[in-house]
Structure formats: structure tokens, C-alpha cells
Design a protein around this motif. Sequence first.
Motif, PDB file in Angstrom:
ATOM      1  N   HIS A   1       0.628  -1.234   0.013  1.00  0.00           N
ATOM      2  CA  HIS A   1      -0.026  -0.044  -0.032  1.00  0.00           C
ATOM      3  C   HIS A   1       0.947   1.167   0.000  1.00  0.00           C
ATOM      4  CE1 HIS A   1      -3.579   2.313   0.435  1.00  0.00           C
ATOM      5  NE2 HIS A   1      -2.995   2.933   1.718  1.00  0.00           N
ATOM      6  N   VAL A   2       1.950   1.286   0.827  1.00  0.00           N
ATOM      7  CA  VAL A   2       2.760   2.328   0.792  1.00  0.00           C
ATOM      8  C   VAL A   2       3.491   2.495  -0.532  1.00  0.00           C
ATOM      9  CG1 VAL A   2       4.770   3.445   2.033  1.00  0.00           C
ATOM     10  CG2 VAL A   2       2.938   2.353   3.476  1.00  0.00           C
ATOM     11  N   SER A   3       3.785   1.348  -0.920  1.00  0.00           N
ATOM     12  CA  SER A   3       4.527   1.553  -2.356  1.00  0.00           C
ATOM     13  C   SER A   3       3.882   2.043  -3.319  1.00  0.00           C
ATOM     14  CB  SER A   3       4.998   0.150  -2.778  1.00  0.00           C
ATOM     15  OG  SER A   3       5.810  -0.447  -1.773  1.00  0.00           O
ATOM     16  N   ASN A   4       2.214   1.724  -3.322  1.00  0.00           N
ATOM     17  CA  ASN A   4       1.394   2.411  -4.436  1.00  0.00           C
ATOM     18  C   ASN A   4       1.288   3.915  -4.315  1.00  0.00           C
ATOM     19  OD1 ASN A   4       0.769   0.052  -5.708  1.00  0.00           O
ATOM     20  ND2 ASN A   4      -0.651  -0.607  -4.052  1.00  0.00           N
ATOM     21  N   ILE A   5       1.362   4.303  -3.044  1.00  0.00           N
ATOM     22  CA  ILE A   5       1.306   5.742  -2.743  1.00  0.00           C
ATOM     23  C   ILE A   5       2.347   6.369  -3.017  1.00  0.00           C
ATOM     24  CG2 ILE A   5       1.271   7.627  -0.995  1.00  0.00           C
ATOM     25  CD1 ILE A   5      -0.530   5.499   0.948  1.00  0.00           C
ATOM     26  N   VAL A   6       3.734   5.891  -3.072  1.00  0.00           N
ATOM     27  CA  VAL A   6       4.966   6.488  -3.315  1.00  0.00           C
ATOM     28  C   VAL A   6       4.834   6.714  -4.971  1.00  0.00           C
ATOM     29  CG1 VAL A   6       7.277   6.324  -3.483  1.00  0.00           C
ATOM     30  CG2 VAL A   6       6.171   5.838  -1.294  1.00  0.00           C
ATOM     31  N   ARG A   7       4.404   5.805  -5.741  1.00  0.00           N
ATOM     32  CA  ARG A   7       4.377   5.571  -7.036  1.00  0.00           C
ATOM     33  C   ARG A   7       3.302   6.514  -7.767  1.00  0.00           C
ATOM     34  NH1 ARG A   7       5.453  -0.192  -6.388  1.00  0.00           N
ATOM     35  NH2 ARG A   7       3.117  -0.300  -6.899  1.00  0.00           N
ATOM     36  N   HIS A   8       2.263   6.537  -7.075  1.00  0.00           N
ATOM     37  CA  HIS A   8       1.060   7.077  -7.750  1.00  0.00           C
ATOM     38  C   HIS A   8       0.707   8.591  -7.240  1.00  0.00           C
ATOM     39  CE1 HIS A   8       1.198   3.405 -10.216  1.00  0.00           C
ATOM     40  NE2 HIS A   8       1.037   2.752  -9.319  1.00  0.00           N
ATOM     41  N   ASP A   9       0.950   8.826  -5.889  1.00  0.00           N
ATOM     42  CA  ASP A   9       0.261   9.741  -5.352  1.00  0.00           C
ATOM     43  C   ASP A   9       1.162  11.195  -5.602  1.00  0.00           C
ATOM     44  OD1 ASP A   9      -0.779  11.668  -3.497  1.00  0.00           O
ATOM     45  OD2 ASP A   9      -1.683  10.134  -2.056  1.00  0.00           O
ATOM     46  N   TYR A  10       0.582  12.131  -6.042  1.00  0.00           N
ATOM     47  CA  TYR A  10       1.132  13.307  -6.406  1.00  0.00           C
ATOM     48  C   TYR A  10       1.663  13.919  -5.144  1.00  0.00           C
ATOM     49  CZ  TYR A  10       2.537  17.916  -8.561  1.00  0.00           C
ATOM     50  OH  TYR A  10       3.112  19.239  -8.737  1.00  0.00           O
ATOM     51  N   TYR A  11       0.835  13.950  -4.054  1.00  0.00           N
ATOM     52  CA  TYR A  11       1.146  14.491  -2.771  1.00  0.00           C
ATOM     53  C   TYR A  11       1.525  13.409  -2.031  1.00  0.00           C
ATOM     54  CZ  TYR A  11      -1.321  18.577  -4.827  1.00  0.00           C
ATOM     55  OH  TYR A  11      -1.468  19.481  -5.862  1.00  0.00           O
ATOM     56  N   LEU A  12       2.434  12.758  -2.101  1.00  0.00           N
ATOM     57  CA  LEU A  12       2.701  11.459  -1.393  1.00  0.00           C
ATOM     58  C   LEU A  12       3.032  11.662   0.140  1.00  0.00           C
ATOM     59  CD1 LEU A  12       6.064  10.681  -0.990  1.00  0.00           C
ATOM     60  CD2 LEU A  12       5.909  10.596  -3.525  1.00  0.00           C
ATOM     61  N   GLU A  13       3.583  12.873   0.403  1.00  0.00           N
ATOM     62  CA  GLU A  13       4.168  13.074   1.844  1.00  0.00           C
ATOM     63  C   GLU A  13       2.952  13.451   2.516  1.00  0.00           C
ATOM     64  OE1 GLU A  13       7.777  14.503  -0.887  1.00  0.00           O
ATOM     65  OE2 GLU A  13       5.646  14.554  -0.888  1.00  0.00           O
ATOM     66  N   ARG A  14       2.032  14.048   2.208  1.00  0.00           N
ATOM     67  CA  ARG A  14       0.870  14.741   3.031  1.00  0.00           C
ATOM     68  C   ARG A  14       0.157  13.303   3.257  1.00  0.00           C
ATOM     69  NH1 ARG A  14      -3.428  18.462   0.067  1.00  0.00           N
ATOM     70  NH2 ARG A  14      -3.664  16.344  -1.084  1.00  0.00           N
ATOM     71  N   THR A  15      -0.052  12.521   2.219  1.00  0.00           N
ATOM     72  CA  THR A  15      -0.753  11.250   2.362  1.00  0.00           C
ATOM     73  C   THR A  15      -0.043  10.221   3.357  1.00  0.00           C
ATOM     74  OG1 THR A  15      -1.595  11.206   0.053  1.00  0.00           O
ATOM     75  CG2 THR A  15      -2.027   9.126   1.132  1.00  0.00           C
ATOM     76  N   LEU A  16       1.204  10.188   3.389  1.00  0.00           N
ATOM     77  CA  LEU A  16       2.076   9.307   4.359  1.00  0.00           C
ATOM     78  C   LEU A  16       1.970   9.848   5.809  1.00  0.00           C
ATOM     79  CD1 LEU A  16       5.002   8.410   1.981  1.00  0.00           C
ATOM     80  CD2 LEU A  16       3.243   6.787   2.724  1.00  0.00           C
ATOM     81  N   ASN A  17       1.852  11.226   5.924  1.00  0.00           N
ATOM     82  CA  ASN A  17       1.709  11.746   7.099  1.00  0.00           C
ATOM     83  C   ASN A  17       0.335  11.470   7.807  1.00  0.00           C
ATOM     84  OD1 ASN A  17       4.169  12.803   7.369  1.00  0.00           O
ATOM     85  ND2 ASN A  17       3.630  14.549   6.255  1.00  0.00           N
ATOM     86  N   LYS A  18      -0.689  11.311   6.819  1.00  0.00           N
ATOM     87  CA  LYS A  18      -2.021  10.956   7.509  1.00  0.00           C
ATOM     88  C   LYS A  18      -1.944   9.695   7.784  1.00  0.00           C
ATOM     89  CE  LYS A  18      -4.572  14.539   4.806  1.00  0.00           C
ATOM     90  NZ  LYS A  18      -5.667  14.764   3.882  1.00  0.00           N
ATOM     91  N   MET A  19      -1.368   8.679   7.186  1.00  0.00           N
ATOM     92  CA  MET A  19      -1.577   7.229   7.807  1.00  0.00           C
ATOM     93  C   MET A  19      -0.721   7.038   9.075  1.00  0.00           C
ATOM     94  SD  MET A  19      -0.297   5.737   4.123  1.00  0.00           S
ATOM     95  CE  MET A  19      -0.049   4.006   4.882  1.00  0.00           C
ATOM     96  N   ARG A  20       0.278   7.701   9.389  1.00  0.00           N
ATOM     97  CA  ARG A  20       0.960   7.584  10.709  1.00  0.00           C
ATOM     98  C   ARG A  20       1.542   5.981  10.523  1.00  0.00           C
ATOM     99  NH1 ARG A  20      -2.854   8.360  15.468  1.00  0.00           N
ATOM    100  NH2 ARG A  20      -0.846   7.888  16.693  1.00  0.00           N
ATOM    101  N   VAL A  21       2.159   5.644   9.568  1.00  0.00           N
ATOM    102  CA  VAL A  21       2.857   4.336   9.743  1.00  0.00           C
ATOM    103  C   VAL A  21       4.024   4.435  10.285  1.00  0.00           C
ATOM    104  CG1 VAL A  21       3.961   5.085   7.540  1.00  0.00           C
ATOM    105  CG2 VAL A  21       3.672   2.577   8.127  1.00  0.00           C
ATOM    106  N   SER A  22       4.498   3.199  11.303  1.00  0.00           N
ATOM    107  CA  SER A  22       5.531   3.347  11.874  1.00  0.00           C
ATOM    108  C   SER A  22       6.853   2.921  11.139  1.00  0.00           C
ATOM    109  CB  SER A  22       5.392   2.052  12.987  1.00  0.00           C
ATOM    110  OG  SER A  22       4.382   2.595  13.894  1.00  0.00           O
ATOM    111  N   LEU A  23       7.828   3.534  11.029  1.00  0.00           N
ATOM    112  CA  LEU A  23       8.839   3.148  10.066  1.00  0.00           C
ATOM    113  C   LEU A  23       9.997   2.391  10.557  1.00  0.00           C
ATOM    114  CD1 LEU A  23       9.566   6.726   8.306  1.00  0.00           C
ATOM    115  CD2 LEU A  23       8.335   4.758   7.494  1.00  0.00           C
ATOM    116  N   THR A  24      10.249   1.539   9.795  1.00  0.00           N
ATOM    117  CA  THR A  24      11.540   0.666  10.436  1.00  0.00           C
ATOM    118  C   THR A  24      12.279   0.476   9.103  1.00  0.00           C
ATOM    119  OG1 THR A  24      10.552  -1.511   9.541  1.00  0.00           O
ATOM    120  CG2 THR A  24      10.014  -0.918  11.791  1.00  0.00           C
ATOM    121  N   SER A  25      13.502   0.019   9.361  1.00  0.00           N
ATOM    122  CA  SER A  25      14.719  -0.117   8.222  1.00  0.00           C
ATOM    123  C   SER A  25      14.309  -0.965   7.256  1.00  0.00           C
ATOM    124  CB  SER A  25      16.053  -0.603   9.025  1.00  0.00           C
ATOM    125  OG  SER A  25      17.121  -0.733   8.001  1.00  0.00           O
ATOM    126  N   ASP A  26      13.570  -2.043   7.845  1.00  0.00           N
ATOM    127  CA  ASP A  26      12.986  -3.102   6.704  1.00  0.00           C
ATOM    128  C   ASP A  26      11.996  -2.573   6.037  1.00  0.00           C
ATOM    129  OD1 ASP A  26      13.132  -6.245   6.110  1.00  0.00           O
ATOM    130  OD2 ASP A  26      10.975  -5.547   6.294  1.00  0.00           O
TER     131      ASP A  26
END
Length: 459
Positions: A54-79
Motif C-alpha cells: 500500500h505504501v509503495s502504491n502511494i509512493v508511485r502514484h500519489d502526487y502529494y505522497l508526503e501529505r498522504t503518508l503523514n495521514k497514515m501515521r505508519v511506523s517506520l522501520t529499516s526493513d
Amino acid sequence: MLFSRAARRLLRNSNDQLPVSPFRRLKTLPSASSLGESPLQTRKKDDYFAVVQHVSNIVRHDYYLERTLNKMRVSLTSDLVYRVLRACSRSGTESLRFFNWACTCQPASYAPTSVEYEEIVKILAQTKKYESMWKIIHQMRSQHLGLSPSTACFVIEEFGKHGLIDQAVEIFNKLKHFDCKQNVDTHNSLLFALCEVKMFHGAYALIRRMIRKGEAPDKRTFAILVNGWCSAGKMREAQEFLEEMSRKGFNPPVRGRDLLIEGLLNAGYLESAKGMVRKMTKEGFVPDVGTFNSLMEAIVKSGELDFGLSLYHSVCKLGLCPDIVTYKLLIPAVSKAGMIDEAFRLLHRSIEDGHKPFPSLYAPIIKGMFRMGQFDDAFSFFSEMKLKGHPPNRPVYTMLITMCGRGGRYVEAANYLAEMTEFGFTPISRCFDMVTDGLRSCGKHDLAEKMMQLEVSLQ
């Protein structure tokens, strides 16, 4: 995109961290049954990869990807960051935006490692974002992270593929500044770049420099230069080079004629390669098994299967020991051509050689029998494989169900549909639709209803 409840909770809860380290270096993940995993562990793993997709699809296709990712509040890990970058490897600008966002959005909980840095370097090199690539490399240096030889080799070869030899030489000369040693692999990558732009004198000078520095050429060193000369139509130069290196005591790990055959194949001179192999076999010599596999792959692609089989039997009589790659090339090819008896002979020969049949080896035979209308024989052979301890995988079951549907064998398709769920494989919705529609059309309404209930229970 649909998510399970657990996946949605993972996206909402920034404190949840998945134990991703056990899967870090696995190229493919085994089934849950083989690992002894519980259904809960399997579901958790599936939810994690659903988030990655899902995150990969946002990165590839969402023009405002940073704003969308901020709304998701996904926990980031190295993996997670690494897997998303790898999934977006064809989108250089978007991958860089995601990487920069990841580095700045959660600085207290996430700090990029050399794995993510090197992945973004490869992506930027592959997508020709060279200015950004150099910035990332210098950023790595400021973080006291070195550049690995494998990443350096990748970047050098990418420069070579695009004809940017000056840049390839530049990064090769700067490797010591990035804590990366100039070893045989990096020399080979620069050699590849030089051959890509037909600078053969410079390539040969680089080999002499390797020898002076005490770096012994390996098989790839010889293969790169021979391939380059063969692609330029310089067979004589390639032979002279091999003879000269042999006189100096630097013999390649395989015979020179094998390198020449592979060079001709890589250059597209199939007939010349076949002629050289014919000459070898007439003299009683056999090619290296890797060289033979390369030749067989080219022969299969060209459609000259009869010649390939004849050559296979000839070299086996002379003492060639085929490996599993040989059988992975020949068995699907002869099965697709309808030569089922020959496919069985090859499969039994592979078993005699000590190779355990796996799905991609016996599935083409089953598919070939289906195409010829031999459904009962195909069912019997499939059962035999299972009894002998060679379990099928999800693609094999999907193929079985599809071929049964095409042949109007909907009851058998329904049985395989139920069987694959018992093994823990989730059928694709297309299989359910085909089976239920087929059962209704032939009057098996009760069985069609059971298939619908099975689909609902899996969802």
C-alpha cells in the motif's frame, strides 16, 4: 485496495512494531506450514506485506505522497523503508521523495542504515538521477557509512550502459574516499563499462593494471573482454587474448573455447556458437555445463528444439553431467511442444542424477498432458508426485484448476480448489468464479453453493 482489520490497525497505531528482522534477507518466504507458524503469525506477516504494498502504491502514484503518508501515521522501520524502495525501483524521483520523507518524519524512532542508503543510490543510478545520487553518496560519507563493493559495481556498470565512461572512471577512482576497496569485482565492473563503449585498448590496459596490483583475473574478467570482442566481431582478437593470458600463467577457470562460445551467444551469433560446439563434440570434447546451458537456452528460444535434444544426447554420451538448470530448460520446452514421452525421460533422468522434482519441473508436464486432452493421466501423475513427497505450490494448483475449467472438468476443479485451501493456499477469485459458474452450467448446484461458502469463509 482492501486491507484486513489487523493491517488497518497497523497503519493507524504508530507504536506497533512488527518483528521484521527474521525476514530481512529472505528472497522468498516459505509457507507457514513448513515453518510451523501459527495462523496468527501468518496473518500478521500478510498484513505487514499488505502495508508495504500500500505504501509503495502511494509512493508511485500519489502526487502529494508526503501529505498522504503523514495521514497514515505508519511506523517506520529499516526493513519497511528498504522494501518500499525496492518495490519503487523504477521511480527515481518518487523514491527519493519517500526516502527524504522517511529520514525527516520520525527522526526520534528511525535512522536510515547503509542498506536503505545503498538501495536509493542504486535506484537513482538506474533512473539516471546522477546529481541526486552523488548527493546521497556524500550524505552517506557524512554519516560515516561506507559504500559496499556491490553497490559501487552496480553504479559503475550503469554508467557504462549509458555510455558515460568518464563518470564510471571517476567513481572507480574515488572508491577509496568512500571506504570501498578496489577489488576484482570493481575492476570487472569498470572493464564492463569500457567494453560497453568499445574501448578495448583501455580494457586490456586495465587488466594489466590488475595484474600489477596483484589482483588475479577471474572467470568474469575473461568473459567480459571476450564478450566485448565477440560482440564487435573480433573473434581473432578474443582468441589471441586468451592465448596471451595463458602464456602469462593466468588461465581462466574454464576453457577458452567455452568462453568463446558464451561470447558468441551473448553477441547473438548462435550459428557460430553451434558450429563451435559441433566441432568440439566431433573431436570428443564436451563443453562446460554452464556453457552448454547458455547454448541450450538460446536454442530453445530460437525454436530449434530437435537440434537441442540431439545435442543434449550427444554430449551426455561424451560424459557431460547435466545440472538442474539443464532440466529446467529442456523439460518445459519439450512439454510445451507436446513431446510428453521425452519430457518424462528427462524427468526420470534428473531424478537418477539426484535432483528432487519440484513444482516448476513437473508442472509443465502436467500442463502438456492437459493440452493434449490426457486429463486422467495428468491427474494420476499429479497424485503420484504428491505421494512421493513432492508437494505442489499455489501456482500449480491454479494451473490445475484453470486447465480443468478449460476442459469442462469442473468437479475435479472444485476438488483441487478445496484441496489447495487445506494446504494453506488461498485461491484467486478468478478460480472461484470459473468453478462456480461451470458447476452451475452442468447442474451441480449443491457443489457450486459449497464453493461459494468456501470463498466466503476464506474472506
